[in-house]
Design an enzyme around this catalytic site. Structure first.
Site, PDB file in Angstrom:
ATOM      1  N   LYS A  23       4.854  -3.919  12.744  1.00  0.00           N
ATOM      2  CA  LYS A  23       5.749  -2.281  11.773  1.00  0.00           C
ATOM      3  C   LYS A  23       4.991  -1.639  13.019  1.00  0.00           C
ATOM      4  CE  LYS A  23       5.167  -3.447   6.871  1.00  0.00           C
ATOM      5  NZ  LYS A  23       4.342  -2.412   5.558  1.00  0.00           N
ATOM      6  N   THR A  33      -3.411   2.566  -2.125  1.00  0.00           N
ATOM      7  CA  THR A  33      -4.601   2.086  -1.177  1.00  0.00           C
ATOM      8  C   THR A  33      -5.161   2.797  -0.038  1.00  0.00           C
ATOM      9  OG1 THR A  33      -3.212   0.626  -0.984  1.00  0.00           O
ATOM     10  CG2 THR A  33      -5.038  -0.455  -2.756  1.00  0.00           C
ATOM     11  N   ASP A  53       6.493   3.427   2.490  1.00  0.00           N
ATOM     12  CA  ASP A  53       6.239   4.759   2.200  1.00  0.00           C
ATOM     13  C   ASP A  53       5.818   5.205   3.554  1.00  0.00           C
ATOM     14  OD1 ASP A  53       4.380   2.923   2.748  1.00  0.00           O
ATOM     15  OD2 ASP A  53       2.623   4.608   1.529  1.00  0.00           O
ATOM     16  N   ASP A  75       0.897  -1.191   0.300  1.00  0.00           N
ATOM     17  CA  ASP A  75       0.016  -0.100  -0.168  1.00  0.00           C
ATOM     18  C   ASP A  75       1.005   0.927   0.523  1.00  0.00           C
ATOM     19  OD1 ASP A  75      -2.190  -1.319   0.270  1.00  0.00           O
ATOM     20  OD2 ASP A  75      -2.201  -1.188   2.246  1.00  0.00           O
ATOM     21  N   SER A 110      -1.454  -6.495   5.044  1.00  0.00           N
ATOM     22  CA  SER A 110      -2.807  -6.103   4.274  1.00  0.00           C
ATOM     23  C   SER A 110      -2.607  -7.879   4.244  1.00  0.00           C
ATOM     24  CB  SER A 110      -2.542  -5.476   3.169  1.00  0.00           C
ATOM     25  OG  SER A 110      -4.379  -5.600   2.550  1.00  0.00           O
ATOM     26  N   LYS A 111      -3.637  -8.426   4.841  1.00  0.00           N
ATOM     27  CA  LYS A 111      -4.347  -9.649   4.705  1.00  0.00           C
ATOM     28  C   LYS A 111      -4.967  -9.829   3.007  1.00  0.00           C
ATOM     29  CE  LYS A 111      -5.447 -10.138   9.469  1.00  0.00           C
ATOM     30  NZ  LYS A 111      -6.015 -10.131  10.285  1.00  0.00           N
ATOM     31  N   TRP A 113     -12.447   3.945   6.641  1.00  0.00           N
ATOM     32  CA  TRP A 113     -12.643   3.618   8.310  1.00  0.00           C
ATOM     33  C   TRP A 113     -13.419   5.218   8.203  1.00  0.00           C
ATOM     34  CZ3 TRP A 113     -10.981  -0.581  11.115  1.00  0.00           C
ATOM     35  CH2 TRP A 113     -10.714  -0.826  10.611  1.00  0.00           C
ATOM     36  N   GLY A 139       0.670   1.563   6.927  1.00  0.00           N
ATOM     37  CA  GLY A 139       1.737   0.279   7.542  1.00  0.00           C
ATOM     38  C   GLY A 139       1.261  -0.473   9.046  1.00  0.00           C
ATOM     39  N   ILE A 140      -0.022   0.232   9.446  1.00  0.00           N
ATOM     40  CA  ILE A 140      -0.110  -0.455  10.809  1.00  0.00           C
ATOM     41  C   ILE A 140      -1.704  -1.463  10.118  1.00  0.00           C
ATOM     42  CG2 ILE A 140      -1.438   0.722  13.019  1.00  0.00           C
ATOM     43  CD1 ILE A 140       1.043   1.559  12.372  1.00  0.00           C
ATOM     44  N   SER A 141      -1.631  -2.198  11.396  1.00  0.00           N
ATOM     45  CA  SER A 141      -2.238  -3.530  10.955  1.00  0.00           C
ATOM     46  C   SER A 141      -4.060  -3.027  10.747  1.00  0.00           C
ATOM     47  CB  SER A 141      -2.662  -4.601  11.822  1.00  0.00           C
ATOM     48  OG  SER A 141      -2.973  -4.278  13.172  1.00  0.00           O
ATOM     49  N   ARG A 142      -4.912  -3.868  10.602  1.00  0.00           N
ATOM     50  CA  ARG A 142      -6.709  -3.511  11.186  1.00  0.00           C
ATOM     51  C   ARG A 142      -6.693  -3.377  12.519  1.00  0.00           C
ATOM     52  NH1 ARG A 142      -9.804  -8.326   8.020  1.00  0.00           N
ATOM     53  NH2 ARG A 142      -7.847  -7.827   5.934  1.00  0.00           N
ATOM     54  N   SER A 190      -5.493  -0.102  13.381  1.00  0.00           N
ATOM     55  CA  SER A 190      -5.636   1.116  13.618  1.00  0.00           C
ATOM     56  C   SER A 190      -7.350   1.617  14.041  1.00  0.00           C
ATOM     57  CB  SER A 190      -5.949   0.821  11.612  1.00  0.00           C
ATOM     58  OG  SER A 190      -4.777   0.766  10.657  1.00  0.00           O
TER      59      SER A 190
HETATM   60  C1  BG6 Z   1      -1.072  -1.421   5.194  1.00  0.00           C
HETATM   61  C2  BG6 Z   1      -1.926  -0.605   5.150  1.00  0.00           C
HETATM   62  O1  BG6 Z   1      -0.431  -1.876   4.497  1.00  0.00           O
HETATM   63  O2  BG6 Z   1      -2.444  -2.871   5.976  1.00  0.00           O
HETATM   64  C3  BG6 Z   1      -2.824  -0.209   6.711  1.00  0.00           C
HETATM   65  O3  BG6 Z   1      -1.181   0.764   4.911  1.00  0.00           O
HETATM   66  C4  BG6 Z   1      -3.798  -0.821   6.474  1.00  0.00           C
HETATM   67  O4  BG6 Z   1      -3.149   1.172   6.580  1.00  0.00           O
HETATM   68  C5  BG6 Z   1      -2.689  -2.819   6.727  1.00  0.00           C
HETATM   69  O5  BG6 Z   1      -4.210  -1.247   7.957  1.00  0.00           O
HETATM   70  C6  BG6 Z   1      -3.915  -4.301   6.600  1.00  0.00           C
HETATM   71  O6  BG6 Z   1      -4.482  -4.057   5.594  1.00  0.00           O
HETATM   72  P1  BG6 Z   1      -5.375  -5.006   5.579  1.00  0.00           P
HETATM   73  O7  BG6 Z   1      -6.140  -5.206   4.409  1.00  0.00           O
HETATM   74  O8  BG6 Z   1      -5.663  -6.382   6.224  1.00  0.00           O
HETATM   75  O9  BG6 Z   1      -6.955  -4.993   5.957  1.00  0.00           O
HETATM   76 MG    MG Z   2       2.405   1.507   2.931  1.00  0.00          MG
END
Ligand code: BG6
Ligand code: MG
Length: 223
Positions: A146, A15, A171, A9, A117-118, A23, A45-48, A51
């Site tokens: 991260k 994205t 990024d 992302d 991201s999953k 969100w 970069g923060i998990s779902r 976040s």
């Molecule tokens: C990261 C995004 O790549 O993936 C985050 O930068 C996001 O904003 C994270 O929360 C988790 O993504 P997903 O698709 O598993 O909800």
């Molecule tokens: Mg990123």
């Protein structure tokens, strides 16, 4: 430089706005909360789940929901997000990235994906880039997200390399911190001040190319 670990992302495709929109919709509908624009970069970069926890803390709602309710809210956000990204195509690959992937492959550099991201495998498939990657780290199998180094350590290991043989591309400041903590060379895309911890910072993915990564790697390793 024997390997490159890519964030997804904001590096391969943009994205972040779809995450933030999803969100924002959830926060408004469920908590009557408006998220300020600055939140977009804080969630990179923060998990779902993390976040969501940050959003709840911002709305002074921490602890108000059971773990099952939190999981349900996160699922709901993901439904909005998946709908928003359903139309991604090759046209959504960020500038310079297709050429970079092709050049790295031609130089037999191992490529791994280190995304929190999953949804990453599905997104790579939509972009037509899945076959470039030798490994995709599963973020649900990691102890810490991260800025912890786990995902980049795993990204190197998954292609049989040491982190010191790899460049990480990011990024997000949390991602750059993770690359450096893993012992990789960090090349970042974005704001020079925000990403000051990186070894090299470029303002756009269009500035990325094979030679720049090799030069950044050699300079950083010679430091
Ligand atoms: C990261 C995004 O790549 O993936 C985050 O930068 C996001 O904003 C994270 O929360 C988790 O993504 P997903 O698709 O598993 O909800
Ligand atoms: Mg990123």
């Amino acid at each position: 430089m024997k390997g490159v670990a890519f964030d997804l992302d904001g590096v391969i495709t943009d994205t972040a706005k779809f995450h933030f929109e999803a969100w924002s919709k959830l926060a408004l509908e469920k908590f009557d909360l408006e998220l300020p624009a600055e939140f977009e970069s804080q969630l990179k970069g923060i998990s779902r789940i993390e976040s969501l926890e940050r959003i709840l803390a911002f709305g002074k709602l921490s602890g108000k929901y059971t773990p099952a309710q939190v999981a349900e809210l996160a699922d709901e956000k993901n439904t909005y997000y998946v709908a928003a990204i359903s139309k991604l195509t090759q046209a959504d690959i960020l500038p310079g990235i297709s050429q970079l992937l092709a050049d790295l492959k031609a130089q037999q550099v191992k490529l791994s994906l280190a995304s929190a991201s999953k949804n990453a495998p599905m997104i790579l498939e939509k972009l037509g880039l899945l076959t470039y990657f030798d490994a995709i780290v599963d973020p649900s199998k990691l102890k810490a997200g991260k800025p912890a180094p786990d995902i980049f350590i795993e990204a190197a290991k998954a292609v049989g390399l040491a982190p010191s043989e790899c460049v990480g591309l990011e990024d997000a400041s949390a991602g750059v911190a993770a690359i450096k903590a893993a012992g990789m060379v960090a090349v970042a895309i974005g704001d020079k001040e925000e990403l000051a911890q990186a070894d090299t910072v470029v303002s756009s993915t269009a500035d990325l190319n094979y030679d720049l990564l090799v030069t950044s790697y050699q300079q950083a390793q010679g430091k």
